[in-house]
Design a protein around this motif. Structure first.
Motif, PDB file in Angstrom:
ATOM      1  N   GLU A  60      -9.880  -5.189 -34.780  1.00 30.84           N
ATOM      2  CA  GLU A  60     -10.313  -6.291 -35.654  1.00 30.84           C
ATOM      3  C   GLU A  60      -9.364  -7.475 -35.520  1.00 30.84           C
ATOM      4  O   GLU A  60      -9.794  -8.629 -35.555  1.00 30.84           O
ATOM      5  CB  GLU A  60     -10.408  -5.820 -37.108  1.00 30.84           C
ATOM      6  CG  GLU A  60     -11.463  -4.759 -37.366  1.00 30.84           C
ATOM      7  CD  GLU A  60     -12.877  -5.164 -37.028  1.00 30.84           C
ATOM      8  OE1 GLU A  60     -13.189  -6.377 -36.969  1.00 30.84           O
ATOM      9  OE2 GLU A  60     -13.706  -4.263 -36.816  1.00 30.84           O
ATOM     10  N   LYS A  61      -8.090  -7.205 -35.346  1.00 33.00           N
ATOM     11  CA  LYS A  61      -7.119  -8.280 -35.116  1.00 33.00           C
ATOM     12  C   LYS A  61      -7.414  -8.985 -33.804  1.00 33.00           C
ATOM     13  O   LYS A  61      -7.373 -10.215 -33.720  1.00 33.00           O
ATOM     14  CB  LYS A  61      -5.692  -7.721 -35.113  1.00 33.00           C
ATOM     15  CG  LYS A  61      -4.615  -8.774 -34.875  1.00 33.00           C
ATOM     16  CD  LYS A  61      -3.233  -8.135 -34.799  1.00 33.00           C
ATOM     17  CE  LYS A  61      -2.103  -9.126 -34.699  1.00 33.00           C
ATOM     18  NZ  LYS A  61      -2.164 -10.061 -33.599  1.00 33.00           N
ATOM     19  N   ARG A  64     -10.396 -11.259 -34.303  1.00 25.49           N
ATOM     20  CA  ARG A  64      -9.998 -12.429 -35.100  1.00 25.49           C
ATOM     21  C   ARG A  64      -9.160 -13.399 -34.278  1.00 25.49           C
ATOM     22  O   ARG A  64      -9.413 -14.612 -34.260  1.00 25.49           O
ATOM     23  CB  ARG A  64      -9.215 -11.969 -36.324  1.00 25.49           C
ATOM     24  CG  ARG A  64      -8.760 -13.131 -37.207  1.00 25.49           C
ATOM     25  CD  ARG A  64      -7.593 -12.785 -38.079  1.00 25.49           C
ATOM     26  NE  ARG A  64      -6.407 -12.483 -37.295  1.00 25.49           N
ATOM     27  CZ  ARG A  64      -5.348 -11.856 -37.782  1.00 25.49           C
ATOM     28  NH1 ARG A  64      -5.332 -11.448 -39.046  1.00 25.49           N
ATOM     29  NH2 ARG A  64      -4.286 -11.630 -37.026  1.00 25.49           N
ATOM     30  N   ASP A  65      -8.164 -12.884 -33.580  1.00 24.47           N
ATOM     31  CA  ASP A  65      -7.259 -13.747 -32.818  1.00 24.47           C
ATOM     32  C   ASP A  65      -7.983 -14.480 -31.693  1.00 24.47           C
ATOM     33  O   ASP A  65      -7.725 -15.664 -31.444  1.00 24.47           O
ATOM     34  CB  ASP A  65      -6.084 -12.935 -32.273  1.00 24.47           C
ATOM     35  CG  ASP A  65      -5.127 -12.454 -33.359  1.00 24.47           C
ATOM     36  OD1 ASP A  65      -5.330 -12.781 -34.546  1.00 24.47           O
ATOM     37  OD2 ASP A  65      -4.165 -11.731 -33.015  1.00 24.47           O
ATOM     38  N   TYR A  67     -11.234 -15.267 -31.646  1.00 31.03           N
ATOM     39  CA  TYR A  67     -12.131 -16.268 -32.226  1.00 31.03           C
ATOM     40  C   TYR A  67     -11.362 -17.459 -32.798  1.00 31.03           C
ATOM     41  O   TYR A  67     -11.833 -18.595 -32.712  1.00 31.03           O
ATOM     42  CB  TYR A  67     -13.045 -15.640 -33.284  1.00 31.03           C
ATOM     43  CG  TYR A  67     -13.926 -14.540 -32.734  1.00 31.03           C
ATOM     44  CD1 TYR A  67     -14.375 -14.558 -31.412  1.00 31.03           C
ATOM     45  CD2 TYR A  67     -14.297 -13.467 -33.519  1.00 31.03           C
ATOM     46  CE1 TYR A  67     -15.171 -13.549 -30.905  1.00 31.03           C
ATOM     47  CE2 TYR A  67     -15.109 -12.449 -33.027  1.00 31.03           C
ATOM     48  CZ  TYR A  67     -15.532 -12.496 -31.713  1.00 31.03           C
ATOM     49  OH  TYR A  67     -16.333 -11.492 -31.221  1.00 31.03           O
ATOM     50  N   ALA A  83     -14.424 -15.809 -37.053  1.00 26.05           N
ATOM     51  CA  ALA A  83     -12.999 -15.508 -37.226  1.00 26.05           C
ATOM     52  C   ALA A  83     -12.700 -15.204 -38.695  1.00 26.05           C
ATOM     53  O   ALA A  83     -11.943 -14.269 -39.004  1.00 26.05           O
ATOM     54  CB  ALA A  83     -12.133 -16.669 -36.730  1.00 26.05           C
ATOM     55  N   GLU A  86     -13.980 -11.783 -39.361  1.00 25.28           N
ATOM     56  CA  GLU A  86     -13.094 -10.784 -38.755  1.00 25.28           C
ATOM     57  C   GLU A  86     -11.816 -10.614 -39.571  1.00 25.28           C
ATOM     58  O   GLU A  86     -11.249  -9.527 -39.620  1.00 25.28           O
ATOM     59  CB  GLU A  86     -12.761 -11.152 -37.307  1.00 25.28           C
ATOM     60  CG  GLU A  86     -13.938 -11.108 -36.363  1.00 25.28           C
ATOM     61  CD  GLU A  86     -14.564  -9.731 -36.162  1.00 25.28           C
ATOM     62  OE1 GLU A  86     -13.943  -8.713 -36.540  1.00 25.28           O
ATOM     63  OE2 GLU A  86     -15.671  -9.668 -35.625  1.00 25.28           O
ATOM     64  N   GLN A  87     -11.370 -11.682 -40.215  1.00 27.15           N
ATOM     65  CA  GLN A  87     -10.209 -11.556 -41.112  1.00 27.15           C
ATOM     66  C   GLN A  87     -10.533 -10.598 -42.243  1.00 27.15           C
ATOM     67  O   GLN A  87      -9.701  -9.764 -42.628  1.00 27.15           O
ATOM     68  CB  GLN A  87      -9.794 -12.925 -41.667  1.00 27.15           C
ATOM     69  CG  GLN A  87      -8.610 -12.867 -42.623  1.00 27.15           C
ATOM     70  CD  GLN A  87      -7.333 -12.389 -41.959  1.00 27.15           C
ATOM     71  OE1 GLN A  87      -6.938 -12.925 -40.934  1.00 27.15           O
ATOM     72  NE2 GLN A  87      -6.685 -11.385 -42.535  1.00 27.15           N
TER      73      GLN A  87
END
Length: 189
Positions: A60-61, A64-65, A67, A83, A86-87
């Protein structure tokens, strides 16, 4: 099995007793006026469940990273919006780590991972997404497809109710993200 039966009986007794005590006292409930003293006992996770939970945190990190990085390169809202989603996924997995008392494998710095395989994946996906907007959308598709496969495996490999609920919610989110990326990609062709 005996421990599970005893735990289930104990939890059932607490749940049955709580409404009864709330009805005592001439129909006036005091349950809402004082904090609950009932404690939910969690069954410990297996080593494979723990490993998958840690993997999902890092995955998931990664999403996020990537995006966040793509949102700085391309002025398309999809990357910024997903993003943010995803956070929330990252946070949900983090809450489960805390719930089960598991150390968080995630490194605070964006784009850095404690698992070399994920570090290599991040580096390759970032490089591909930097080529063009279409490539960035393809990276989004690849991330969400991988996430879906891993979430389905996580669901199949757990008996934990809290993990199952979280994984199901994340799976729905990833399916929505995948559809969004595919829709935008189809418009470019």
């Amino acid at each position: 099995k005996t421990t599970q039966l005893i735990t289930t009986a104990f939890i059932t007794a607490i749940l049955v007793a709580s409404p009864m005590s709330a009805m005592a006292g001439k129909g006036k409930s005091t349950a809402s006026k004082r904090p609950s003293t009932a404690t939910v006992v969690l069954a410990p996770l297996t080593d494979p469940e723990i490993a998958m939970l840690k993997w999902m945190r890092e995955e998931e990190k990664l999403a996020r990273d990537i995006y966040v990085a793509m949102s700085t390169k391309y002025s398309q809202n999809i990357f910024k919006n997903i993003a943010a989603s995803e956070q929330k996924h990252f946070d949900a997995i983090g809450e489960k780590l805390v719930l089960y008392g598991i150390d968080d494998p995630a490194i605070d710095a964006p784009g850095f991972f404690s698992v070399q395989e994920l570090q290599d994946m991040y580096d390759a996906l970032l490089a591909k997404g930097w080529i063009s907007y279409a490539d960035a959308l393809e990276v989004g598709v690849a991330i969400e497809e991988e996430d879906i496969v891993d979430l389905e495996a996580a669901l199949a490999g757990t008996t934990s109710r809290p993990l199952t609920k979280t994984y199901q919610q994340l799976l729905k989110g990833s399916e929505n993200h995948l559809r969004s990326f595919e829709k935008l990609l189809s418009r470019l062709k």
